[in-house]
Enzyme design. Structure first.
Site, PDB file in Angstrom:
ATOM      1  N   ARG A 109      17.230  29.795  17.286  1.00 34.74           N
ATOM      2  CA  ARG A 109      17.919  29.692  15.988  1.00 34.74           C
ATOM      3  C   ARG A 109      17.569  30.885  15.081  1.00 34.74           C
ATOM      4  O   ARG A 109      17.351  30.732  13.883  1.00 34.74           O
ATOM      5  CB  ARG A 109      17.560  28.395  15.263  1.00 34.74           C
ATOM      6  CG  ARG A 109      17.983  27.137  15.964  1.00 34.74           C
ATOM      7  CD  ARG A 109      19.513  27.011  16.003  1.00 34.74           C
ATOM      8  NE  ARG A 109      19.932  25.693  16.418  1.00 34.74           N
ATOM      9  CZ  ARG A 109      20.017  25.288  17.685  1.00 34.74           C
ATOM     10  NH1 ARG A 109      19.722  26.112  18.669  1.00 34.74           N
ATOM     11  NH2 ARG A 109      20.437  24.064  17.961  1.00 34.74           N
ATOM     12  N   SER A 158      21.851  20.108  12.696  1.00 29.80           N
ATOM     13  CA  SER A 158      20.396  19.991  12.538  1.00 29.80           C
ATOM     14  C   SER A 158      19.978  20.661  11.237  1.00 29.80           C
ATOM     15  O   SER A 158      20.238  21.835  11.033  1.00 29.80           O
ATOM     16  CB  SER A 158      19.673  20.698  13.680  1.00 29.80           C
ATOM     17  OG  SER A 158      20.028  20.144  14.910  1.00 29.80           O
ATOM     18  N   GLU A 194      16.471  24.676   8.725  1.00 29.19           N
ATOM     19  CA  GLU A 194      17.257  25.587   9.551  1.00 29.19           C
ATOM     20  C   GLU A 194      18.510  26.036   8.794  1.00 29.19           C
ATOM     21  O   GLU A 194      19.023  27.132   9.003  1.00 29.19           O
ATOM     22  CB  GLU A 194      17.627  24.836  10.834  1.00 29.19           C
ATOM     23  CG  GLU A 194      17.988  25.714  11.989  1.00 29.19           C
ATOM     24  CD  GLU A 194      19.468  25.696  12.209  1.00 29.19           C
ATOM     25  OE1 GLU A 194      20.060  26.781  12.113  1.00 29.19           O
ATOM     26  OE2 GLU A 194      20.037  24.617  12.453  1.00 29.19           O
TER      27      GLU A 194
HETATM   28  N1  EPU Z   1      14.898  12.027  18.898  1.00 27.84           N
HETATM   29  C1  EPU Z   1      14.391  10.915  18.286  1.00 27.84           C
HETATM   30  N2  EPU Z   1      14.977  10.494  17.131  1.00 27.84           N
HETATM   31  C2  EPU Z   1      16.038  11.129  16.573  1.00 27.84           C
HETATM   32  C3  EPU Z   1      16.546  12.288  17.185  1.00 27.84           C
HETATM   33  C4  EPU Z   1      15.955  12.726  18.360  1.00 27.84           C
HETATM   34  O1  EPU Z   1      13.441  10.307  18.758  1.00 27.84           O
HETATM   35  O2  EPU Z   1      16.515  10.671  15.536  1.00 27.84           O
HETATM   36  C5  EPU Z   1      14.330  12.467  20.185  1.00 27.84           C
HETATM   37  C6  EPU Z   1      15.288  12.142  21.323  1.00 27.84           C
HETATM   38  O3  EPU Z   1      15.097  10.853  21.806  1.00 27.84           O
HETATM   39  C7  EPU Z   1      14.924  13.172  22.351  1.00 27.84           C
HETATM   40  C8  EPU Z   1      14.514  14.359  21.532  1.00 27.84           C
HETATM   41  O4  EPU Z   1      14.212  13.876  20.237  1.00 27.84           O
HETATM   42  O5  EPU Z   1      13.807  12.755  23.103  1.00 27.84           O
HETATM   43  C9  EPU Z   1      15.560  15.449  21.488  1.00 27.84           C
HETATM   44  O6  EPU Z   1      16.759  14.979  20.886  1.00 27.84           O
HETATM   45  P1  EPU Z   1      18.179  15.683  21.126  1.00 27.84           P
HETATM   46  O7  EPU Z   1      18.460  15.826  22.586  1.00 27.84           O
HETATM   47  O8  EPU Z   1      19.175  14.977  20.289  1.00 27.84           O
HETATM   48  O9  EPU Z   1      17.958  17.179  20.626  1.00 27.84           O
HETATM   49  P2  EPU Z   1      17.244  17.785  19.335  1.00 27.84           P
HETATM   50  O10 EPU Z   1      16.042  18.531  19.795  1.00 27.84           O
HETATM   51  O11 EPU Z   1      17.054  16.738  18.319  1.00 27.84           O
HETATM   52  C10 EPU Z   1      18.483  20.093  19.496  1.00 27.84           C
HETATM   53  C11 EPU Z   1      19.289  20.999  18.618  1.00 27.84           C
HETATM   54  C12 EPU Z   1      20.716  20.470  18.447  1.00 27.84           C
HETATM   55  C13 EPU Z   1      21.351  20.384  19.835  1.00 27.84           C
HETATM   56  C14 EPU Z   1      20.477  19.464  20.709  1.00 27.84           C
HETATM   57  C15 EPU Z   1      20.953  19.438  22.145  1.00 27.84           C
HETATM   58  C16 EPU Z   1      17.713  22.057  17.129  1.00 27.84           C
HETATM   59  C17 EPU Z   1      17.212  22.186  15.729  1.00 27.84           C
HETATM   60  N3  EPU Z   1      18.663  21.148  17.330  1.00 27.84           N
HETATM   61  O12 EPU Z   1      18.356  18.837  18.832  1.00 27.84           O
HETATM   62  O13 EPU Z   1      21.445  21.431  17.693  1.00 27.84           O
HETATM   63  O14 EPU Z   1      22.667  19.874  19.763  1.00 27.84           O
HETATM   64  O15 EPU Z   1      19.107  19.963  20.758  1.00 27.84           O
HETATM   65  O16 EPU Z   1      20.669  20.664  22.752  1.00 27.84           O
HETATM   66  O17 EPU Z   1      17.227  22.779  18.002  1.00 27.84           O
HETATM   67  C18 EPU Z   1      22.267  22.086  15.555  1.00 27.84           C
HETATM   68  O18 EPU Z   1      21.588  23.099  15.669  1.00 27.84           O
HETATM   69  O19 EPU Z   1      22.972  21.874  14.538  1.00 27.84           O
HETATM   70  C19 EPU Z   1      22.221  21.078  16.610  1.00 27.84           C
HETATM   71  C20 EPU Z   1      22.859  19.909  16.506  1.00 27.84           C
END
Ligand code: EPU
Length: 336
Positions: free
Chosen positions: A161, A236, A332
Site C-alpha cells: 500500500r 480498508s 491507509e
Molecule cells: N478478520 C477478522 N475480523 C474482521 C476482518 C478480518 O477477524 O473484521 C480476520 C479474518 O478472519 C482473516 C484475516 O483477518 O483471518 C484477514 O481478513 P481478510 O482476508 O478480509 O483481509 P484483510 O487483511 O482484512 C486485506 C486488504 C484488503 C483486501 C484483502 C484481501 C489491507 C489493508 N487490506 O484485508 O484490501 O481486499 O486483504 O486481499 O491490506 C483495501 O485495501 O481497501 C482492501 C479492501
C-alpha cells in the site's frame, strides 16, 4: 472553466458533504497542462475512493476524467500484451474489459473502487495480487515544470500500500496514464488465497478461467465489503500492522487463534480487522459513523457523518488497539 463552491459529496466514496472552493473536471492532457501552467498549488481528485474529507478544499480541485484504453501492438509479443490506460478510466471497468478480451493478470483485483490514475499511488492489492505485479510503466505530469515524465517499476518504489508517490513524490506529480503488462494466453492464475479456493470449490470449478477467478473475487468482496454506492466507505481504512516475532509470540499465548502472515526478517503481519474486532468495534455505530459489520477494517458513513466524525472514530480505534495490544495501526486512507 472552474465552477465555484461545489459539493464533493458525489466525488468521494465516503460520501462526505464537503465543498471545494473551485472545481474543474478535466478530459484532456492539453487542458490539464493549461491549468497547471496557471495553478501550481492544486488538489487532484481521481475516483475519490481513498480519501476522507474533513475540511473545505481551498486549492483548485482538478478531477481527472481523461479516458482511453490502447493496446500497444508495437510492444506486445508472444504471450504478452501491453495496454496503456488513461488516468480517468474506472479501475473495475478496465478489469472487466481485460477479462472480456481474455487478457490475464488483473482478475484478483476485480471490484476495487477508484480509477486507473490513483491505482499506483497506494499500489492497490487484494487476494494475493498487487498492482506492481502487472505494472509496466506510467507517465506523470511534473507540476513544477509541466513536463511529462516516464516512471518505470523500479522508480515507483512499490511497497505494501505504498509507492514513491506517497513519499518523495507526494504532491509533485499528476499520473496521467498507466501501462500494464498482461498475458494473452496461458494465464498464470493466483488462486492460493483461501477464500478464492473455497469459492471455486463451492462452485465446483476445478480448472478456472480468469473470468471464474474474477467472479470468485467479486463474490468474496460483495459478501464482506460494503458497496460505496450503498454505504459510504473507502475500503480498508487502516493498514495491516507489522510486528516483531517476539511480540507476536507473546500475543499468541493470550490469543492462540490470532491470524498472522509470516514475513522475512522475523517480522509478522497481523490483520488489523481482527485486532479491531477483538476491541469490540465490529458493527458498532456512533451517529452516522460506524465500523462495518462484516469487515472491521472498513469504516462506514451511514449517510450524514462528517469527515471529522469518521476521523474521531478512527482515532478512538487506534488508541484502543494500542492500549490492548501495544500495536500502532496506521491509517491507509488519505486524510484531507
Ligand atoms: N478478520 C477478522 N475480523 C474482521 C476482518 C478480518 O477477524 O473484521 C480476520 C479474518 O478472519 C482473516 C484475516 O483477518 O483471518 C484477514 O481478513 P481478510 O482476508 O478480509 O483481509 P484483510 O487483511 O482484512 C486485506 C486488504 C484488503 C483486501 C484483502 C484481501 C489491507 C489493508 N487490506 O484485508 O484490501 O481486499 O486483504 O486481499 O491490506 C483495501 O485495501 O481497501 C482492501 C479492501
Amino acid at each position: 472553466m472552474f465552477q465555484k463552491n461545489i459539493s464533493l459529496k458525489d466525488y468521494n466514496t465516503f460520501g462526505i458533504d464537503i465543498n471545494a472552493k473551485s472545481f474543474v473536471s478535466v478530459s484532456s492532457l492539453k487542458q490539464l497542462k493549461t491549468i497547471i501552467t496557471e495553478n501550481k498549488n492544486v488538489f487532484i481528485l481521481s475516483g475519490g475512493s481513498n480519501i476522507l474529507l474533513t475540511k473545505t478544499i481551498t486549492e483548485p480541485v482538478i478531477q481527472l476524467n481523461t479516458k482511453g484504453i490502447e493496446i500497444l501492438d508495437n510492444k506486445s509479443e508472444n504471450n504478452t500484451v501491453f495496454i496503456k490506460v488513461q488516468a480517468g478510466e474506472n479501475w473495475h471497468d478496465f478489469v472487466v474489459w481485460c477479462i472480456e478480451n481474455d487478457f490475464g493478470g488483473l482478475e484478483n483485483l476485480s471490484l476495487i473502487p477508484g480509477n486507473i490514475g490513483t491505482s499506483p499511488i497506494q499500489n492497490i492489492g487484494a487476494y494475493g495480487r498487487e498492482l506492481k505485479d502487472v505494472f509496466f510503466e506510467l507517465e506523470a505530469l511534473k507540476i513544477s515544470t509541466n513536463e511529462i515524465i516516464t516512471f518505470n517499476k523500479e522508480v515507483c518504489k512499490f511497497g505494501y500500500r505504498n509507492s514513491f508517490f506517497k513519499n518523495e513524490g507526494k504532491g509533485k506529480y499528476i499520473i496521467v496514464n498507466v501501462t500494464f503488462k498482461l498475458t494473452k494466453d496461458h494465464h498464470k492464475l493466483n488462486i492460493d488465497y483461501g477464500a478464492i479456493q473455497t469459492e471455486l470449490e463451492n462452485n465446483k470449478i476445478d480448472n478456472p478461467s480468469i473470468k471464474d477467478v474474477s467472479n470468485a473475487v467479486i463474490a468474496i468482496r460483495q459478501s464482506k465489503l460494503p458497496d460505496p454506492k450503498e454505504i459510504g466507505n473507502s475500503g480498508s481504512f487502516f493498514k495491516n500492522p507489522v510486528i516483531s516475532k517476539a511480540h507476536f509470540e507473546n500475543l499468541k499465548v493470550t490469543y492462540p487463534k490470532i491470524p498472522f502472515y509470516l514475513l522475512p526478517d522475523d517480522l509478522v503481519k497481523i490483520p488489523a480487522g481482527w485486532l479491531i474486532e477483538q476491541c469490540g468495534f465490529k458493527g458498532k455505530r456512533y451517529g452516522d459513523a460506524g465500523v462495518h459489520k462484516n469487515q472491521a477494517l472498513v469504516l462506514v458513513n451511514y449517510g450524514n457523518a462528517t469527515g471529522e466524525e469518521i476521523l474521531d472514530l478512527a482515532k478512538k480505534i487506534q488508541k484502543t488497539v494500542l492500549t490492548k495490544f501495544n500495536i500502532p495501526v496506521e491509517m491507509e486512507v488519505n486524510i484531507i
